[in-house]
Design an enzyme around this catalytic site. Sequence first.
Site, PDB file in Angstrom:
ATOM      1  N   LYS A   1       2.711   9.835   8.239  1.00 20.12           N
ATOM      2  CA  LYS A   1       2.013   9.370   9.457  1.00 20.12           C
ATOM      3  C   LYS A   1       2.610   9.956  10.738  1.00 20.12           C
ATOM      4  CE  LYS A   1      -0.280   5.224   7.770  1.00 20.12           C
ATOM      5  NZ  LYS A   1      -1.628   5.743   7.618  1.00 20.12           N
TER       6      LYS A   1
ATOM      7  N   PHE B   1       0.861  -1.189   0.000  1.00 19.54           N
ATOM      8  CA  PHE B   1       0.000   0.000   0.000  1.00 19.54           C
ATOM      9  C   PHE B   1       0.890   1.229   0.000  1.00 19.54           C
ATOM     10  CE2 PHE B   1      -2.657   3.408   1.470  1.00 19.54           C
ATOM     11  CZ  PHE B   1      -3.810   3.198   0.736  1.00 19.54           C
TER      12      PHE B   1
ATOM     13  N   ASP C   1       9.362   2.379   1.500  1.00 22.94           N
ATOM     14  CA  ASP C   1       8.209   3.158   1.940  1.00 22.94           C
ATOM     15  C   ASP C   1       8.058   2.918   3.442  1.00 22.94           C
ATOM     16  OD1 ASP C   1       5.708   4.023   2.742  1.00 22.94           O
ATOM     17  OD2 ASP C   1       4.665   3.322   0.949  1.00 22.94           O
TER      18      ASP C   1
HETATM   19  C1  LIG Z   1       3.040   2.215   3.772  1.00 23.12           C
HETATM   20  C2  LIG Z   1       2.128   3.337   3.403  1.00 23.12           C
HETATM   21  N1  LIG Z   1       2.455   4.148   2.394  1.00 23.12           N
HETATM   22  C3  LIG Z   1       1.673   5.185   2.033  1.00 23.12           C
HETATM   23  C4  LIG Z   1       0.497   5.438   2.684  1.00 23.12           C
HETATM   24  C5  LIG Z   1      -0.369   6.601   2.260  1.00 23.12           C
HETATM   25  O1  LIG Z   1      -0.266   7.598   3.224  1.00 23.12           O
HETATM   26  P1  LIG Z   1      -1.315   8.828   3.209  1.00 23.12           P
HETATM   27  O2  LIG Z   1      -2.639   8.277   3.581  1.00 23.12           O
HETATM   28  O3  LIG Z   1      -0.748   9.771   4.239  1.00 23.12           O
HETATM   29  O4  LIG Z   1      -1.288   9.405   1.850  1.00 23.12           O
HETATM   30  C6  LIG Z   1       0.093   4.614   3.733  1.00 23.12           C
HETATM   31  C7  LIG Z   1      -1.195   4.846   4.426  1.00 23.12           C
HETATM   32  O5  LIG Z   1      -1.722   4.020   5.109  1.00 23.12           O
HETATM   33  C8  LIG Z   1       0.939   3.537   4.109  1.00 23.12           C
HETATM   34  O6  LIG Z   1       0.604   2.710   5.114  1.00 23.12           O
END
Ligand SMILES: Cc1ncc(COP(=O)(O)O)c(C=O)c1O
Length: 406
Positions: free
Chosen positions: A260, A146, A231
């Site tokens: 986050k 994700f 990520d």
């Molecule tokens: C690993 C990871 N990358 C990217 C995101 C996307 O983040 P945002 O919701 O702040 O755009 C998330 C959101 O849950 C995530 O868990």
Amino acid sequence: MNTTATSSAEIIDLYRRYVIGNYTRYPVCLVRGEGSFVWDAEGNRYLDFFPGWGCGLLGHCPPRVVEAVREQVGQLIHVPNTWYTEPQGLLAQALSQRSDFGGRAFFCNSGTEANEAAIKLARLYGKAHSPSGTHRYKIITMLNSFHGRTLGSLSATAQPKYHAGIEPILPGFVYCPYGDLDAVAARIDNETCAVMVEPIQGEGGVNLPPPGYLQGLRELCDRHGLLLIFDEVQTGMGRTGKWYAHQHWSVTPDIVTLAKSIGGGIALGGMLARPEVAEYLKPGTHAATFGGNPVSCRAALAMIETIEADDLLERASVLAQRFRGHFERLRQRTPLIADVRILGVMIGVELTVEGAAIVQKCLERGLLINCTHQTVLRLLPALNLSDELVDEGCELLAEVILGHTV
Ligand SMILES: Cc1ncc(COP(=O)(O)O)c(C=O)c1O
């Protein structure tokens, strides 16, 4: 007890009439938070084991963050990136000094934006390093990953359910099973520029990397001249007990993305890149108007200060052990628990049944948790949670699971 003049029902009605319905929401209006507790408009208190969907690494309204933000909003709220501001410079230094690759920072407002920056930087770097007659632009990502909801990050997210109805997604993303090095090796070609992976898959079910996996990806990238992007939007900033989760495996990426937890609850995203890679993000290639504004950067600096002053990286492994003890004991008592996956305060409890009803029951009893991938209960509690609250929440969750009828 903290109530407002407006009831949850009245506020929910405002949403029904005026807010786009793209979220599934619990019928509760939250009005106040402190540490690992939140209160609703009726004054009911909830113990929050999922504060801010992973953004509340220090719980709600951490005092140093509140103080820093209060001070900064009275001084300078926002100026664009045509100017220099001290908080952004200091935050970039703090993140770089805690990375092991001398990372240079770019700031934005969310995880998906941080990943957009990483994707663009990887393509810019790939193009500049394409042997003549070739074009390196493809990025390998992992099934059940994700990376966010904007079109680039969504295309990197290898879960077809999130693409449904939005196709065509962007070209140039190649998907491999998480944990499978041979699959990655087989999919690299002369158009590949990068491999992008969550060191621990979060939304995909709190999946820890198999032994040697992240090291193997590093070796493959080195062999083929590819960038390795981690990520760490969910795993970063101390959640796993290290500033960056990849530090557990002593693997160094070329690019890491954050969001986050970084701002202690204030919207902030960031990307760090090795200096030799970072230089490809030149003026005109990328920007974010609000990115790195003084308020969010002061919040992040206060967050780092708190983690260090209160020894919270060390606390992560103590909490992990305490949670593990509870869930392993529970596993002896019920066949409903299939697996327990924990690193620091990133906790996945895989069930043999769907978890939605358990989350709902916990809410009714005043405990907030999450379920991802239908069957994985996900807890992302605060690093400053007390032992007593771990026990209180886990005992309640155990009662709910033991009382669950299939
Ligand atoms: C690993 C990871 N990358 C990217 C995101 C996307 O983040 P945002 O919701 O702040 O755009 C998330 C959101 O849950 C995530 O868990």
